[in-house]
Design an enzyme around this catalytic site. Structure first.
Site, PDB file in Angstrom:
ATOM      1  CG  HIS A  75     -33.834  -6.651 -75.162  1.00 33.83           C
ATOM      2  ND1 HIS A  75     -32.554  -6.436 -75.616  1.00 33.83           N
ATOM      3  CD2 HIS A  75     -34.596  -6.767 -76.258  1.00 33.83           C
ATOM      4  CE1 HIS A  75     -32.551  -6.413 -76.941  1.00 33.83           C
ATOM      5  NE2 HIS A  75     -33.790  -6.612 -77.356  1.00 33.83           N
ATOM      6  NE  ARG A 102     -41.236  -5.494 -76.810  1.00 32.71           N
ATOM      7  CZ  ARG A 102     -40.401  -5.376 -77.817  1.00 32.71           C
ATOM      8  NH1 ARG A 102     -40.767  -5.719 -79.034  1.00 32.71           N
ATOM      9  NH2 ARG A 102     -39.184  -4.945 -77.618  1.00 32.71           N
ATOM     10  NE  ARG A 147     -31.386  -2.096 -83.121  1.00 36.06           N
ATOM     11  CZ  ARG A 147     -32.176  -2.598 -82.175  1.00 36.06           C
ATOM     12  NH1 ARG A 147     -32.028  -2.220 -80.929  1.00 36.06           N
ATOM     13  NH2 ARG A 147     -33.115  -3.467 -82.469  1.00 36.06           N
ATOM     14  CG  ASN A 167     -44.218  -6.881 -79.963  1.00 34.58           C
ATOM     15  OD1 ASN A 167     -44.120  -5.668 -80.126  1.00 34.58           O
ATOM     16  ND2 ASN A 167     -43.168  -7.682 -79.874  1.00 34.58           N
ATOM     17  CD  GLU A 180     -38.625 -10.532 -75.305  1.00 32.39           C
ATOM     18  OE1 GLU A 180     -38.368 -11.204 -76.316  1.00 32.39           O
ATOM     19  OE2 GLU A 180     -38.356  -9.322 -75.203  1.00 32.39           O
TER      20      GLU A 180
END
Ligand code: ADP
Length: 400
Positions: free
Chosen positions: A178, A89, A239, A10, A384
Site C-alpha cells: 500500500h 501498478r 486475512r 491495475n 492511488e
C-alpha cells in the site's frame, strides 16, 4: 501546455481496473473494470462523463482481448491524443525498486525475479505491461510499486529474527505494501496541517479490504505492518494478519493441512469474515453488530484492538506521534471504527471530536480530533491512481 493524461492499469489475475487521469489535477476522465476474464461471461464496465456502461466481451476473452477493447473505447471516446503514458501498478518490487521507473527489458526481468515473492500478483502485473506495450506502442510504460515507499525502513524494522542468511540468500524480510496510498496521504497530511517535513511523526492507517499501518518519520516510511507478503499485521476483510508462526506446524502435523490449505485459510477465510462467520464487508459487520450479532461484535472489537496496538507500537518506531491518518474504504467512512480506535489511544492524550468524526465520510477529509488533543487525528481520502498518474507523467517528462 497540452493536457497530460495517463492511462492507469491495475491488473489482477482475472480482472483489471483502469482509469484515465489528468496528472496535474487528479481528475478522472474515464474509469472502469474488466472482470471475469477467461470466464464464460467476461465484461468491461466503464464510467465516462457521469454515465456508466457495461460492454459484454466474447466468452473466455482474456486480458489481451479486454485491453484491445479498451484501446477501441479510448479511440471512440477521442481520449487517445492527450495520453502521455501508461502507468502500471506493480505489487512487489522487492529490493530492486525504490521508486517508480520506466519499463525496459531489465526492469521486466527484475519484476519477473520478484514474482516468487508475490506469485498471485506480479505475473498478472507483468501480463498487463506486456499487453499494454503492444497495444499502446507509442506510449512509455511506467511501473509504480506498492513496496517502493517502504524501502526506507531501517534494517532493524524490516528484518525477521531468522537466521541472517535467510535474508541474504532468499530475500526473506519485511517489504510492506500500500506504499502509494501511505505516501499520498502522508504528503496530504503535511500540507493540511502545515507540518515540517524535516520534523514530523505520522502514522497512516490504510483500511480497505486489505489493511496496513505505516510509521512515517520526516516523510519516509520507517515501519509498516505488512511484511514479506500482504498477510502480516492487522485484522483484514478475509486475512488473519499476525498469528503465531507455530500455527503452521500445528495445522500441518495435527490437522493434516497442506501449505495450500493453510494459505487459503489465512488469506481467504480469516479476518472479519472468519471471526464473524458472516461477511468480510465492514458495513455488514457493523450493521449486524448493532443488531446484537455476537461474532460480528467480536470481529469489530478484534479489528479495532489490533489496529490500536499497532498504532501505539509505531509511536516507538517514530519516537512520538504528531498525527494519525485514516484512509481506505473503512478509514474514510467508518466513524465507529475511528472513534473506537481513538478511544483506545486515549492514554496518548488523543481525543475524538464526535461531530467532526461523523462529518468526515464519503470523500470528505478533515481533522476529527478535538482542538486540545495531543495527537491530531484526521481523515484523508486516498488516491492511488493519481499517484501512479503523477509518477508516470513525471518520469515520461524526465526521460524525454
Ligand atoms: P479495496 O481494498 O478493495 O480498495 P476499499 O478501500 O474500497 O477496498 O474498502 C472496502 C471496505 O470499506 C469494505 O470493508 C467496506 O465495507 C468498507 N466501507 C465502505 N463504506 C463503508 C462505511 N460507510 N462504513 C463502514 N465501512 C465501509
Amino acid at each position: 501546455m497540452p493536457s497530460q493524461h495517463v492511462l492507469v492499469l491495475n491488473c489482477g489475475s482475472s480482472s483489471f481496473k483502469f482509469a484515465i487521469i489528468a496528472a496535474s489535477t487528479g481528475h478522472e476522465i474515464l474509469s472502469g473494470l474488466a472482470e471475469r476474464l477467461g470466464d464464460a461471461a467476461p465484461s468491461l464496465k466503464y464510467k465516462f462523463s457521469g454515465t456508466k456502461t457495461v460492454v459484454e466481451l466474447p466468452p473466455h476473452a482474456e486480458h489481451k482481448a479486454a485491453i484491445l477493447k479498451l484501446v477501441d473505447l479510448i479511440t471512440e471516446l477521442k481520449l487517445g491524443d492527450d495520453l502521455v503514458a501508461v502507468g502500471h501498478r506493480v505489487v512487489h518490487g522487492g529490493e530492486a525498486f525504490t521508486q517508480s521507473i520506466l519499463v525496459d527489458g531489465d526492469v521486466l526481468a527484475a519484476i519477473q525475479q520478484t514474482s516468487a515473492l508475490a506469485p498471485l500478483h506480479n505475473p498478472a502485473n507483468l501480463l498487463g505491461i506486456d499487453v499494454a506495450t503492444s497495444a499502446f506502442k507509442h506510449l512509455p510504460q511506467i511501473a509504480v510499486f506498492d513496496t517502493a515507499f517502504h524501502q526506507t525502513m531501517p534494517e532493524h524494522a524490516y528484518l525477521y529474527a531468522l537466521p541472517y542468511e535467510m535474508y541474504q540468500k532468499h530475500g526473506i524480510r519485511r517489504y510492506g505494501f500500500h506504499g502509494t496510498s501511505h505516501c499520498y496521504v502522508s504528503e496530504q497530511t503535511h500540507q493540511i496541517l502545515g507540518l515540517d517535513k524535516n520534523n514530523s511523526k505520522i502514522v497512516t492507517a490504510h483500511l480497505g479490504n486489505g489493511c496496513s499501518v505505516t510509521a512515517i518519520k520526516n516523510g519516509r516510511s520507517v515501519d509498516t505492518s505488512m511484511g514479506l507478503t500482504p498477510l502480516e499485521g492487522l485484522v483484514m476483510g478475509t486475512r488473519s494478519g499476525d498469528i503465531d508462526p507455530g500455527l503452521f506446524a500445528y495445522l500441518s502435523d495435527q490437522l493434516g493441512y497442506s501449505s495450500k490449505d493453510i494459505d487459503t485459510l489465512l488469506n481467504k477465510q480469516s479476518g472479519l469474515l472468519g471471526i464473524s462467520a458472516l461477511s468480510n464487508d465492514c458495513r455488514t459487520i457493523e450493521e449486524a453488530a448493532a443488531n446484537g450479532h455476537k461474532q460480528a461484535q467480536l470481529a469489530l472489537e478484534m479489528f479495532c484492538f489490533r489496529l490500536a496496538k499497532y498504532i501505539a507500537s509505531f509511536a516507538v518506531s517514530l519516537g512520538g506521534l504528531d498525527a494519525l491518518v485514516f484512509t481506505g474504504g473503512i478509514g474514510e467512512n467508518s466513524d465507529l471504527i475511528r472513534q473506537r480506535v481513538i478511544e483506545q489511544l486515549a492514554f496518548f492524550g488523543m481525543t475524538c471530536d464526535h461531530d467532526k468524526n461523523q462529518a468526515a465520510r464519503f470523500g470528505h477529509q478533515g481533522i476529527i480530533s478535538t482542538n486540545d488533543s495531543n495527537v491530531i487525528a484526521l481523515v484523508v481520502p486516498t488516491n492511488e491512481e493519481w499517484v501512479i498518474a503523477k509518477d508516470a507523467a513525471r518520469i515520461t517528462k524526465e526521460t524525454k
